[in-house]
Design a protein around this motif. Structure first.
Motif, PDB file in Angstrom:
ATOM      1  N   ALA A 161      -3.926  61.847 -14.500  1.00 27.11           N
ATOM      2  CA  ALA A 161      -3.230  61.045 -13.497  1.00 27.11           C
ATOM      3  C   ALA A 161      -3.572  59.565 -13.664  1.00 27.11           C
ATOM      4  CB  ALA A 161      -3.590  61.519 -12.090  1.00 27.11           C
ATOM      5  N   LEU A 162      -4.832  59.281 -13.929  1.00 22.68           N
ATOM      6  CA  LEU A 162      -5.246  57.889 -14.130  1.00 22.68           C
ATOM      7  C   LEU A 162      -4.567  57.301 -15.361  1.00 22.68           C
ATOM      8  CD1 LEU A 162      -7.235  55.757 -12.937  1.00 22.68           C
ATOM      9  CD2 LEU A 162      -8.834  56.453 -14.722  1.00 22.68           C
ATOM     10  N   LEU A 163      -4.514  58.072 -16.435  1.00 23.20           N
ATOM     11  CA  LEU A 163      -3.882  57.593 -17.663  1.00 23.20           C
ATOM     12  C   LEU A 163      -2.384  57.391 -17.455  1.00 23.20           C
ATOM     13  CD1 LEU A 163      -4.113  56.873 -20.647  1.00 23.20           C
ATOM     14  CD2 LEU A 163      -3.865  59.306 -21.181  1.00 23.20           C
ATOM     15  N   ARG A 164      -1.729  58.320 -16.765  1.00 27.74           N
ATOM     16  CA  ARG A 164      -0.292  58.171 -16.510  1.00 27.74           C
ATOM     17  C   ARG A 164      -0.006  56.920 -15.701  1.00 27.74           C
ATOM     18  NH1 ARG A 164      -0.503  63.775 -15.620  1.00 27.74           N
ATOM     19  NH2 ARG A 164      -0.584  63.442 -13.370  1.00 27.74           N
ATOM     20  N   ARG A 165      -0.816  56.653 -14.676  1.00 29.91           N
ATOM     21  CA  ARG A 165      -0.588  55.468 -13.856  1.00 29.91           C
ATOM     22  C   ARG A 165      -0.782  54.189 -14.681  1.00 29.91           C
ATOM     23  NH1 ARG A 165      -0.344  54.200  -8.452  1.00 29.91           N
ATOM     24  NH2 ARG A 165       0.587  56.275  -8.322  1.00 29.91           N
ATOM     25  N   ALA A 166      -1.823  54.167 -15.508  1.00 33.47           N
ATOM     26  CA  ALA A 166      -2.037  52.982 -16.349  1.00 33.47           C
ATOM     27  C   ALA A 166      -0.870  52.789 -17.318  1.00 33.47           C
ATOM     28  CB  ALA A 166      -3.352  53.118 -17.115  1.00 33.47           C
ATOM     29  N   ASP A 167      -0.333  53.888 -17.832  1.00 35.47           N
ATOM     30  CA  ASP A 167       0.810  53.821 -18.743  1.00 35.47           C
ATOM     31  C   ASP A 167       2.034  53.256 -18.026  1.00 35.47           C
ATOM     32  OD1 ASP A 167       2.240  54.256 -21.129  1.00 35.47           O
ATOM     33  OD2 ASP A 167       2.905  56.214 -20.441  1.00 35.47           O
ATOM     34  N   ILE A 168       2.303  53.722 -16.813  1.00 32.96           N
ATOM     35  CA  ILE A 168       3.431  53.218 -16.028  1.00 32.96           C
ATOM     36  C   ILE A 168       3.267  51.731 -15.746  1.00 32.96           C
ATOM     37  CG2 ILE A 168       4.525  53.332 -13.750  1.00 32.96           C
ATOM     38  CD1 ILE A 168       3.900  56.377 -13.812  1.00 32.96           C
ATOM     39  N   LEU A 169       2.061  51.332 -15.381  1.00 34.42           N
ATOM     40  CA  LEU A 169       1.799  49.923 -15.097  1.00 34.42           C
ATOM     41  C   LEU A 169       1.962  49.067 -16.354  1.00 34.42           C
ATOM     42  CD1 LEU A 169      -1.298  50.346 -12.750  1.00 34.42           C
ATOM     43  CD2 LEU A 169       0.993  49.609 -12.079  1.00 34.42           C
ATOM     44  N   MET A 170       1.595  49.626 -17.516  1.00 39.51           N
ATOM     45  CA  MET A 170       1.783  48.887 -18.772  1.00 39.51           C
ATOM     46  C   MET A 170       3.260  48.596 -19.007  1.00 39.51           C
ATOM     47  SD  MET A 170       2.876  49.323 -22.137  1.00 39.51           S
ATOM     48  CE  MET A 170       2.673  51.066 -22.506  1.00 39.51           C
ATOM     49  N   TYR A 171       4.116  49.588 -18.765  1.00 31.25           N
ATOM     50  CA  TYR A 171       5.555  49.373 -18.953  1.00 31.25           C
ATOM     51  C   TYR A 171       6.095  48.364 -17.943  1.00 31.25           C
ATOM     52  CZ  TYR A 171       6.189  52.858 -22.561  1.00 31.25           C
ATOM     53  OH  TYR A 171       6.148  53.539 -23.754  1.00 31.25           O
ATOM     54  N   ALA A 172       5.531  48.361 -16.732  1.00 31.92           N
ATOM     55  CA  ALA A 172       5.937  47.357 -15.747  1.00 31.92           C
ATOM     56  C   ALA A 172       5.554  45.958 -16.215  1.00 31.92           C
ATOM     57  CB  ALA A 172       5.290  47.666 -14.393  1.00 31.92           C
TER      58      ALA A 172
END
Length: 245
Positions: free
Chosen positions: A216-227
């Motif tokens: 979950a932490l990795l997915r959130r960081a990935d989403i934020l990277m795309y933002a």
């Protein structure tokens, strides 16, 4: 040469071996660390057999220096957890560290995961070739190493994707400005041969102060990277807490 046990006399593994001698009469090829008279710790393999000779009980030990085998095992393990291009830890090493830190940290410590994707790296490969591209990746890795200490862990997890994993005092989280400065430092102009190479980076940074699912932490960081990438800026950071703090 004088050898002594490294572990205490009531160590469970030592007591287990003694029990096997008492009940079975032998144990074979047990891994035991012994201390040399010089103070050096030597990994050994010990086989012991209990015999009775002329009414006297004797323990016959064969001790094999296991240093070379252990050194080979360490090199194999290091290779399995090291990225061959940059020398940084690889995805497997990162996954292992993340899963440990996501659930097991000292009290009062938060966790920050910065997911870093380089901007403009494909253009570098297209224009200068993959050998220069690899040198740029090594340059980014070298700059990330400046932040590696007991609280920070950097890895390359994909083609032009890196992570910076760090713990911090719960009441002193990293700020967007601090992370922006890190991003700009790793993206500073590089001189490769006679060429000035310019790249950018998008950083998605997920913060948590609690035990959290690693995926979950990795997915959130990935989403934020795309933002961050969607802003169109050469160097951009998007930072969020993921546990409602």
């Amino acid at each position: 040469m004088y050898l002594d046990t490294v572990r205490s006399l009531d160590d469970p593994e030592r007591l287990r071996r003694l029990h096997e001698l008492e009940t079975v009469g032998l144990y074979q090829l047990e891994e035991v660390d012994l201390r040399h008279s010089s103070g050096r710790v030597i990994p050994t393999l010990i086989s012991t057999q209990r015999r009775t000779i002329n009414g006297e009980r004797l323990d016959i030990e064969i001790i094999i220096d296991n240093s070379e085998r252990k050194a080979v095992e360490r090199r194999i393990l290091e290779a399995a957890y090291t990225d061959v291009v940059t020398g940084l830890p690889n995805r497997a090493a990162f996954d292992h560290r993340l899963r440990n830190l996501s659930t097991q940290r000292p009290s009062g410590q938060g966790l920050a995961l910065a997911y870093i994707d380089l901007n403009g790296f494909k253009s570098v490969n297209d224009r200068y070739g993959h050998l220069v591209g690899d040198r740029v990746l090594r340059g980014v890795a070298e700059r990330l190493r400046a932040y590696v200490d007991p609280q920070h862990f950097a890895a390359r997890i994909g083609g032009d994707e890196f992570v910076l994993l760090s713990t911090f005092p719960r009441d002193e989280p990293p700020t967007a400005a601090e992370l922006q400065a890190i991003a700009e430092a790793i993206c500073a102009v590089m001189l490769v041969d006679d060429s000035r190479i310019t790249i950018g980076a998008a950083l998605g940074v997920a913060l948590t102060g609690e035990a959290v699912d690693a995926d979950a932490l990795l997915r959130r960081a990935d989403i934020l990277m795309y933002a961050a990438k969607a802003t169109g800026r050469a160097v951009a950071v998007d930072l969020k807490w993921i546990d409602g703090t």
